[in-house]
Design a protein around this motif. Sequence first.
Motif, PDB file in Angstrom:
ATOM      1  N   ASN A   1       0.856  -1.185   0.000  1.00  0.00           N
ATOM      2  CA  ASN A   1       0.000   0.000   0.000  1.00  0.00           C
ATOM      3  C   ASN A   1       0.885   1.226   0.000  1.00  0.00           C
ATOM      4  OD1 ASN A   1      -2.584  -1.209   0.027  1.00  0.00           O
ATOM      5  ND2 ASN A   1      -2.264  -1.768   2.159  1.00  0.00           N
ATOM      6  N   ALA A   2       0.566   2.157  -0.899  1.00  0.00           N
ATOM      7  CA  ALA A   2       1.391   3.347  -1.080  1.00  0.00           C
ATOM      8  C   ALA A   2       0.645   4.594  -0.645  1.00  0.00           C
ATOM      9  CB  ALA A   2       1.792   3.481  -2.551  1.00  0.00           C
ATOM     10  N   SER A   3       1.431   5.578  -0.214  1.00  0.00           N
ATOM     11  CA  SER A   3       0.856   6.878   0.127  1.00  0.00           C
ATOM     12  C   SER A   3       1.924   7.945  -0.011  1.00  0.00           C
ATOM     13  CB  SER A   3       0.296   6.874   1.553  1.00  0.00           C
ATOM     14  OG  SER A   3       1.331   6.639   2.488  1.00  0.00           O
ATOM     15  N   VAL A   4       1.473   9.170  -0.251  1.00  0.00           N
ATOM     16  CA  VAL A   4       2.377  10.313  -0.254  1.00  0.00           C
ATOM     17  C   VAL A   4       2.606  10.684   1.201  1.00  0.00           C
ATOM     18  CG1 VAL A   4       2.679  12.715  -0.948  1.00  0.00           C
ATOM     19  CG2 VAL A   4       1.575  11.092  -2.509  1.00  0.00           C
ATOM     20  N   VAL A   5       3.882  10.810   1.566  1.00  0.00           N
ATOM     21  CA  VAL A   5       4.256  11.096   2.949  1.00  0.00           C
ATOM     22  C   VAL A   5       4.890  12.479   3.012  1.00  0.00           C
ATOM     23  CG1 VAL A   5       5.684  10.338   4.893  1.00  0.00           C
ATOM     24  CG2 VAL A   5       4.602   8.636   3.388  1.00  0.00           C
ATOM     25  N   GLU A   6       4.327  13.343   3.826  1.00  0.00           N
ATOM     26  CA  GLU A   6       4.877  14.695   3.991  1.00  0.00           C
ATOM     27  C   GLU A   6       5.864  14.654   5.163  1.00  0.00           C
ATOM     28  OE1 GLU A   6       4.349  16.774   1.693  1.00  0.00           O
ATOM     29  OE2 GLU A   6       2.618  15.802   0.775  1.00  0.00           O
ATOM     30  N   ASP A   7       7.128  14.406   4.848  1.00  0.00           N
ATOM     31  CA  ASP A   7       8.163  14.283   5.872  1.00  0.00           C
ATOM     32  C   ASP A   7       9.462  14.884   5.336  1.00  0.00           C
ATOM     33  OD1 ASP A   7      10.131  13.505   7.697  1.00  0.00           O
ATOM     34  OD2 ASP A   7       9.294  11.497   7.967  1.00  0.00           O
ATOM     35  N   PRO A   8       9.680  16.194   5.571  1.00  0.00           N
ATOM     36  CA  PRO A   8      10.893  16.843   5.050  1.00  0.00           C
ATOM     37  C   PRO A   8      12.191  16.178   5.516  1.00  0.00           C
ATOM     38  CG  PRO A   8       9.339  18.479   5.866  1.00  0.00           C
ATOM     39  CD  PRO A   8       8.802  17.143   6.266  1.00  0.00           C
ATOM     40  N   ALA A   9      12.219  15.690   6.752  1.00  0.00           N
ATOM     41  CA  ALA A   9      13.437  15.034   7.251  1.00  0.00           C
ATOM     42  C   ALA A   9      13.714  13.740   6.483  1.00  0.00           C
ATOM     43  CB  ALA A   9      13.298  14.748   8.749  1.00  0.00           C
ATOM     44  N   LYS A  10      12.671  12.984   6.159  1.00  0.00           N
ATOM     45  CA  LYS A  10      12.854  11.737   5.401  1.00  0.00           C
ATOM     46  C   LYS A  10      13.317  12.051   3.979  1.00  0.00           C
ATOM     47  CE  LYS A  10      12.496   7.238   5.411  1.00  0.00           C
ATOM     48  NZ  LYS A  10      13.329   6.441   6.314  1.00  0.00           N
ATOM     49  N   LYS A  11      12.757  13.099   3.373  1.00  0.00           N
ATOM     50  CA  LYS A  11      13.218  13.505   2.035  1.00  0.00           C
ATOM     51  C   LYS A  11      14.709  13.819   2.075  1.00  0.00           C
ATOM     52  CE  LYS A  11       8.989  15.602   0.175  1.00  0.00           C
ATOM     53  NZ  LYS A  11       8.397  16.864  -0.279  1.00  0.00           N
ATOM     54  N   GLN A  12      15.119  14.561   3.075  1.00  0.00           N
ATOM     55  CA  GLN A  12      16.530  14.939   3.217  1.00  0.00           C
ATOM     56  C   GLN A  12      17.399  13.698   3.413  1.00  0.00           C
ATOM     57  OE1 GLN A  12      17.593  18.272   2.994  1.00  0.00           O
ATOM     58  NE2 GLN A  12      19.588  17.325   2.834  1.00  0.00           N
ATOM     59  N   GLN A  13      16.943  12.780   4.241  1.00  0.00           N
ATOM     60  CA  GLN A  13      17.683  11.551   4.522  1.00  0.00           C
ATOM     61  C   GLN A  13      17.881  10.716   3.256  1.00  0.00           C
ATOM     62  OE1 GLN A  13      15.549   8.862   7.082  1.00  0.00           O
ATOM     63  NE2 GLN A  13      17.029   7.226   6.798  1.00  0.00           N
ATOM     64  N   LEU A  14      16.858  10.644   2.397  1.00  0.00           N
ATOM     65  CA  LEU A  14      16.908   9.808   1.197  1.00  0.00           C
ATOM     66  C   LEU A  14      17.513  10.518  -0.017  1.00  0.00           C
ATOM     67  CD1 LEU A  14      13.370   8.196   1.529  1.00  0.00           C
ATOM     68  CD2 LEU A  14      15.572   7.097   2.014  1.00  0.00           C
ATOM     69  N   TRP A  15      17.714  11.824   0.077  1.00  0.00           N
ATOM     70  CA  TRP A  15      18.161  12.623  -1.062  1.00  0.00           C
ATOM     71  C   TRP A  15      19.501  12.125  -1.597  1.00  0.00           C
ATOM     72  CZ3 TRP A  15      15.700  15.430  -4.266  1.00  0.00           C
ATOM     73  CH2 TRP A  15      16.391  16.250  -5.167  1.00  0.00           C
ATOM     74  N   SER A  16      19.635  12.159  -2.938  1.00  0.00           N
ATOM     75  CA  SER A  16      20.888  11.766  -3.590  1.00  0.00           C
ATOM     76  C   SER A  16      21.144  12.706  -4.763  1.00  0.00           C
ATOM     77  CB  SER A  16      20.794  10.328  -4.102  1.00  0.00           C
ATOM     78  OG  SER A  16      19.846  10.260  -5.156  1.00  0.00           O
ATOM     79  N   ALA A  17      22.366  12.675  -5.264  1.00  0.00           N
ATOM     80  CA  ALA A  17      22.720  13.506  -6.420  1.00  0.00           C
ATOM     81  C   ALA A  17      21.882  13.126  -7.637  1.00  0.00           C
ATOM     82  CB  ALA A  17      24.211  13.367  -6.722  1.00  0.00           C
TER      83      ALA A  17
END
Length: 175
Positions: free
Chosen positions: A96-112
């Motif tokens: 099951n998928a959902s859009v997650v509003e989590d700026p810290a998680k976005k930052q953690q997963l961010w890549s070049a």
Amino acid sequence: MPAPDLSNLKTDDDRREHLWSLIKDIRFAMFTSRHSNGHLHSRPMTVQNKSLDQSDTLWFFMSRRNDAVADLASDPAVNIAFADPGDDSYVSIAGNASVVEDPAKKQQLWSAMAKAWFPGGPEDPDLALVGVRVIHADYWDVKSNKLVQLLKMAKAAVTGDPPTDMGEHEQLRMR
């Protein structure tokens, strides 16, 4: 076909590690969602995880303008398919998928690499973080080499008996 023996995968951590070992080196997956018109739509996506987390979630970056993000609002059930034909390894994940509003998680997963799609970085307003909670996974893992596989298929073609022992197929229930 007999039920798969999962006795060696006793804990959630064991199941999580095993699933991750099968998909971690496959760069792209086909992410399938159901469009509002009822049709299944698949698109290549990159898993952002460095490992499968404790909540059994796979993470993806998607454009908020992407049909997939809109699809999730009406039907969160998705399938993610991984294939590595070179290693004869295939995985199908239901979740099951959902859009997650989590700026810290976005930052953690961010890549070049993500910057190529979202030049505004993790704060890009078009960037949607999509989490897929894994419910079930099937995998097929063929260990024999190509020549052995071809010989088994040739024998099956001559005898009319389907080939056997072509690899391992198991199901993992995460929930």
